[in-house]
Scaffold this active site. Sequence first.
Site, PDB file in Angstrom:
ATOM      1  CE  LYS A  11      34.908 113.193 -56.527  1.00 45.56           C
ATOM      2  NZ  LYS A  11      34.757 114.225 -55.552  1.00 45.56           N
ATOM      3  CG  MET A 100      32.575 109.467 -51.681  1.00 50.32           C
ATOM      4  SD  MET A 100      32.498 107.985 -50.719  1.00 50.32           S
ATOM      5  CE  MET A 100      34.130 107.368 -51.009  1.00 50.32           C
ATOM      6  CG  ASP A 137      33.418 115.010 -60.550  1.00 50.66           C
ATOM      7  OD1 ASP A 137      34.227 115.914 -60.815  1.00 50.66           O
ATOM      8  OD2 ASP A 137      32.831 114.910 -59.455  1.00 50.66           O
TER       9      ASP A 137
HETATM   10  P1  ATP Z   1      29.853 114.196 -56.802  1.00 54.25           P
HETATM   11  O1  ATP Z   1      31.000 113.829 -55.926  1.00 54.25           O
HETATM   12  O2  ATP Z   1      30.151 114.040 -58.293  1.00 54.25           O
HETATM   13  O3  ATP Z   1      29.201 115.502 -56.440  1.00 54.25           O
HETATM   14  P2  ATP Z   1      28.064 112.667 -55.251  1.00 54.25           P
HETATM   15  O4  ATP Z   1      28.784 111.471 -54.730  1.00 54.25           O
HETATM   16  O5  ATP Z   1      27.979 113.828 -54.332  1.00 54.25           O
HETATM   17  O6  ATP Z   1      28.734 113.090 -56.597  1.00 54.25           O
HETATM   18  P3  ATP Z   1      25.975 111.053 -56.364  1.00 54.25           P
HETATM   19  O7  ATP Z   1      26.120 109.812 -55.547  1.00 54.25           O
HETATM   20  O8  ATP Z   1      26.455 111.009 -57.749  1.00 54.25           O
HETATM   21  O9  ATP Z   1      26.615 112.310 -55.629  1.00 54.25           O
HETATM   22  O10 ATP Z   1      24.419 111.429 -56.294  1.00 54.25           O
HETATM   23  C1  ATP Z   1      23.940 112.713 -56.561  1.00 54.25           C
HETATM   24  C2  ATP Z   1      22.446 112.620 -56.907  1.00 54.25           C
HETATM   25  O11 ATP Z   1      22.296 111.963 -58.146  1.00 54.25           O
HETATM   26  C3  ATP Z   1      21.619 111.853 -55.892  1.00 54.25           C
HETATM   27  O12 ATP Z   1      20.546 112.660 -55.492  1.00 54.25           O
HETATM   28  C4  ATP Z   1      21.126 110.606 -56.641  1.00 54.25           C
HETATM   29  O13 ATP Z   1      19.790 110.270 -56.331  1.00 54.25           O
HETATM   30  C5  ATP Z   1      21.231 111.013 -58.110  1.00 54.25           C
HETATM   31  N1  ATP Z   1      21.591 109.869 -58.976  1.00 54.25           N
HETATM   32  C6  ATP Z   1      21.138 109.635 -60.187  1.00 54.25           C
HETATM   33  N2  ATP Z   1      21.670 108.524 -60.712  1.00 54.25           N
HETATM   34  C7  ATP Z   1      22.527 108.032 -59.816  1.00 54.25           C
HETATM   35  C8  ATP Z   1      23.398 106.917 -59.789  1.00 54.25           C
HETATM   36  N3  ATP Z   1      23.472 106.041 -60.795  1.00 54.25           N
HETATM   37  N4  ATP Z   1      24.158 106.729 -58.689  1.00 54.25           N
HETATM   38  C9  ATP Z   1      24.100 107.619 -57.676  1.00 54.25           C
HETATM   39  N5  ATP Z   1      23.292 108.695 -57.646  1.00 54.25           N
HETATM   40  C10 ATP Z   1      22.508 108.909 -58.700  1.00 54.25           C
END
Ligand code: ATP
Length: 293
Positions: A11, A100, A137
């Site tokens: 997203k 995202m 989310d």
């Molecule tokens: P949001 O926008 O919801 O804050 P984000 O895009 O910033 O999410 P994610 O990519 O979800 O962040 O990753 C956040 C943390 O979660 C990372 O440190 C990652 O190592 C951990 N993590 C655990 N499982 C997963 C997964 N399946 N995919 C991505 N990250 C993961």
Amino acid sequence: MNSIDLKSRAKINLSIDVLGKRDDGYHIVEMIMQTIDLYDNLKITKIEGDFIKIKSDSEDIPLNQDNIVYKAADILKKRFNIKDGVEISIQKNIPVAAGMAGGSSNAAAVLVGLNKVWNLGLSESELKEIGLQLGADVPFCITGGSALAQGIGEELTNIHGLSEGVNILVCKPDIFVSTKEVYQSLDMNKVQKRPENQKLIESLKNDDIKYVSENMVNVLEEVTASKYKEIKQIEATMMKNKALGSMMSGSGPTVFGLFDNKEYAIKAKEELLIDYNQVYLVNSSNKGVEIYG
Ligand code: ATP
């Protein structure tokens, strides 16, 4: 059913406002979420033995119990007393820790997938309720499309979002941003501009992409941009190449640009690729988790 293939979509935020903070530390937000056609491929397969196994081509995510997909599978396994084993294979395309919702979206896909594989018969609203225990989310990621998210992000109102096929250029600089720290550093008294979400929603309804692009606001952007010059640099490159608008998604560090002209977007992509590795030209999408194959 022995296995299932799913698309787990990312997203972007077309706006983020922060209205306050709850006693438990969660921030009360009001933001417009939009799924895009950048997705991870997940394959869930039944295996022998009573355990959850995770595989991935990405070195950036844990493969143990810390992976959010493990937690998603474990919640269902325990709640429904499932004794079967499962392997979850994640082909990562969504930048990790990017703003995202990559992890949340993977968790959403696992809930949808295991509901089928284990024949649980859960409704979408039941899946969303379980998803909320994994992250604010996750409920949005299950349905996708476009929504106004309120509360801690879990109170969703579906809205008419970007029509399918708007060109969105996404660029994730190679810096690490902690969502928790960004929220903690946010001083609402210092915020200069806040989004007018109702006007944005009205403009989305009228397909007025120009108004939306020019009036997107993310109150978290100044926090992240004050620490990392890359945010404004990427936006400047997008705007120089005639993006209609450009903004940071989530707490960052991903920056996206909306383009009505694909040629301009391709040009901006080429320029960004000189300095950044993770640059993707995608489209808006009105889907969330999708079962395919
Ligand atoms: P949001 O926008 O919801 O804050 P984000 O895009 O910033 O999410 P994610 O990519 O979800 O962040 O990753 C956040 C943390 O979660 C990372 O440190 C990652 O190592 C951990 N993590 C655990 N499982 C997963 C997964 N399946 N995919 C991505 N990250 C993961």
